[in-house]
Design a protein around this motif. Structure first.
Motif, mmCIF file in Angstrom:
data_model
loop_
_atom_site.group_PDB
_atom_site.id
_atom_site.type_symbol
_atom_site.label_atom_id
_atom_site.label_comp_id
_atom_site.label_asym_id
_atom_site.label_seq_id
_atom_site.Cartn_x
_atom_site.Cartn_y
_atom_site.Cartn_z
ATOM 1 N N ARG A 1 39.466 44.151 48.337
ATOM 2 C CA ARG A 1 40.574 43.895 49.259
ATOM 3 C C ARG A 1 40.427 44.580 50.608
ATOM 4 N NH1 ARG A 1 45.043 46.726 45.320
ATOM 5 N NH2 ARG A 1 44.246 48.862 45.356
ATOM 6 N N GLN B 1 44.424 34.730 43.547
ATOM 7 C CA GLN B 1 44.012 36.092 43.205
ATOM 8 C C GLN B 1 45.202 36.959 42.805
ATOM 9 O OE1 GLN B 1 40.798 37.865 43.145
ATOM 10 N NE2 GLN B 1 42.272 39.113 42.048
ATOM 11 N N VAL C 1 38.488 41.779 52.247
ATOM 12 C CA VAL C 1 39.098 40.450 52.251
ATOM 13 C C VAL C 1 40.338 40.405 53.141
ATOM 14 C CG1 VAL C 1 40.192 38.687 50.808
ATOM 15 C CG2 VAL C 1 38.184 39.906 49.977
ATOM 16 N N CYS D 1 43.087 31.058 48.069
ATOM 17 C CA CYS D 1 42.353 32.060 47.286
ATOM 18 C C CYS D 1 43.170 33.326 47.073
ATOM 19 C CB CYS D 1 41.028 32.391 47.969
ATOM 20 S SG CYS D 1 39.809 31.070 47.891
ATOM 21 N N LEU D 2 43.882 33.768 48.098
ATOM 22 C CA LEU D 2 44.699 34.974 47.940
ATOM 23 C C LEU D 2 45.865 34.724 46.991
ATOM 24 C CD1 LEU D 2 44.832 36.442 51.575
ATOM 25 C CD2 LEU D 2 43.601 37.334 49.601
ATOM 26 N N TRP E 1 39.550 43.051 42.233
ATOM 27 C CA TRP E 1 40.226 42.865 43.508
ATOM 28 C C TRP E 1 40.283 44.186 44.268
ATOM 29 C CZ3 TRP E 1 41.538 40.226 47.417
ATOM 30 C CH2 TRP E 1 42.656 40.508 48.187
ATOM 31 N N VAL F 1 37.703 33.826 45.626
ATOM 32 C CA VAL F 1 37.544 34.838 46.667
ATOM 33 C C VAL F 1 36.067 35.111 46.930
ATOM 34 C CG1 VAL F 1 37.962 37.257 47.249
ATOM 35 C CG2 VAL F 1 39.787 35.895 46.242
ATOM 36 N N VAL G 1 41.639 30.641 52.596
ATOM 37 C CA VAL G 1 41.988 32.036 52.341
ATOM 38 C C VAL G 1 43.409 32.150 51.788
ATOM 39 C CG1 VAL G 1 42.953 32.681 54.604
ATOM 40 C CG2 VAL G 1 41.697 34.363 53.288
#
Length: 302
Positions: A93, A152, A96, A148-149, A89, A27, A145
């Motif tokens: 967030r 995460q 993001v 990565c999400l 996170w 991220v 993305v």
């Protein structure tokens, strides 16, 4: 038999896990990559719009629309760079998730109207190459993305991260109105551009309206997400993006001021909404600084 002379072994207990869900390196790397792209592409779009010319992946009737898209990219770049310093996170967030909205939304709009891109319809070589790079980079970032999400959210969270700097009560109603305004106009422009484009106080086409709607939707998501977090420390990187975006948008709007119908209801609303972003970000930063100063004073007195 000789007895052992080794000293007894001391068992050191494991350190307790840090609070919050640790921020993955993916991220942070994604945010830094997008920040670099935003500086280059957003800076170019903004500079071209300020000069009164049009540059974009599709034809636009006025430099304002691609210029504001570039302003959004340019204004969020410093916040994305700052995200590399976040540890959890929860601290990332609110920036993001709007970033994911922008990437997925702009890619979807570009794919749905692929026939209107310069790469499909032809045009100046610079515009054709720009549209090719636009589509390729957006697609690559969308894949990034999503991955990565997913990584995460699979990370094991530690104890709940405490809220150390809750929002003042007086700030919540204005933030709710500001976030709902951006979210509402963004949803309208994205889903019904033929109707809502008439409320944009300058000349736009369908793709311009939907692309602007994506950015408005992301801004609304970020503001309402900050309200839901109810903690200034958690939203520190996101707070940096609000005044940056507002100032970049103001520069583009000022340069093209004669092309905007300022006396109309949408024109006045736009002024209030952009000013709201600036005030929300600036007041949040001031509250963080005053809170840090108060904490230092208490520690010094102790």
């Amino acid at each position: 038999m000789a007895e052992s002379t080794d000293p007894p072994r001391t068992v050191v207990p494991d350190a307790p896990p840090a609070p919050g869900r640790p921020l993955s390196a993916g991220v942070a790397l994604l945010a830094t990559s997008v920040a670099v792209i935003n500086l280059l592409v957003g800076g170019t779009l903004t500079a071209v719009a300020l000069s009164g010319h049009v540059l974009g992946a599709w034809p636009s009737p006025d430099p304002l629309s691609p210029g504001l898209i570039g302003a959004g990219m340019l204004g969020t770049a410093p916040a994305l760079f700052a995200l590399a310093g976040a540890r959890t996170w929860e601290q990332a967030r609110t920036l993001v998730l709007p970033l994911a909205v922008v990437l997925a939304g702009l890619f979807a709009v570009s794919v749905l109207h692929a026939g209107r891109l310069y790469i499909a319809r032809g045009g100046p070589i610079v515009s054709v190459l720009f549209s090719l790079g636009w589509l390729f980079v957006l697609g690559l970032l969308c894949v990034g993305v999503v991955v990565c999400l997913a990584v995460q959210l699979l990370r094991r969270p530690g104890p709940a991260l405490p809220r150390t700097a809750p929002l003042p009560g007086w700030s919540k109603p204005p933030l709710a109105v500001l976030g709902s305004s951006w979210l509402g106009i963004g949803t309208g422009l994205l889903l019904r551009p033929g109707f809502w484009a008439d409320f944009v106080p300058w000349h736009t086409n369908r793709m311009d309206a939907q692309a602007l709607g994506v950015w408005a939707l992301a801004l609304g998501t970020g503001v309402l997400g900050s309200l839901a977090e109810d903690d200034l420390e958690r939203t520190r990187p996101a707070l940096l993006s609000l005044p940056g975006t507002a100032l970049a948008m103001t520069a583009v709007l000022a340069a093209r001021a004669p092309h905007v119908d300022w006396a109309s209801g949408p024109g006045l609303s736009l002024v209030a909404m952009v000013a709201g972003l600036l005030l929300a970000g600036a007041s949040g930063r001031l509250l963080l600084r005053s809170g840090a100063a108060a904490g230092e004073a208490v520690r010094g007195a102790g």
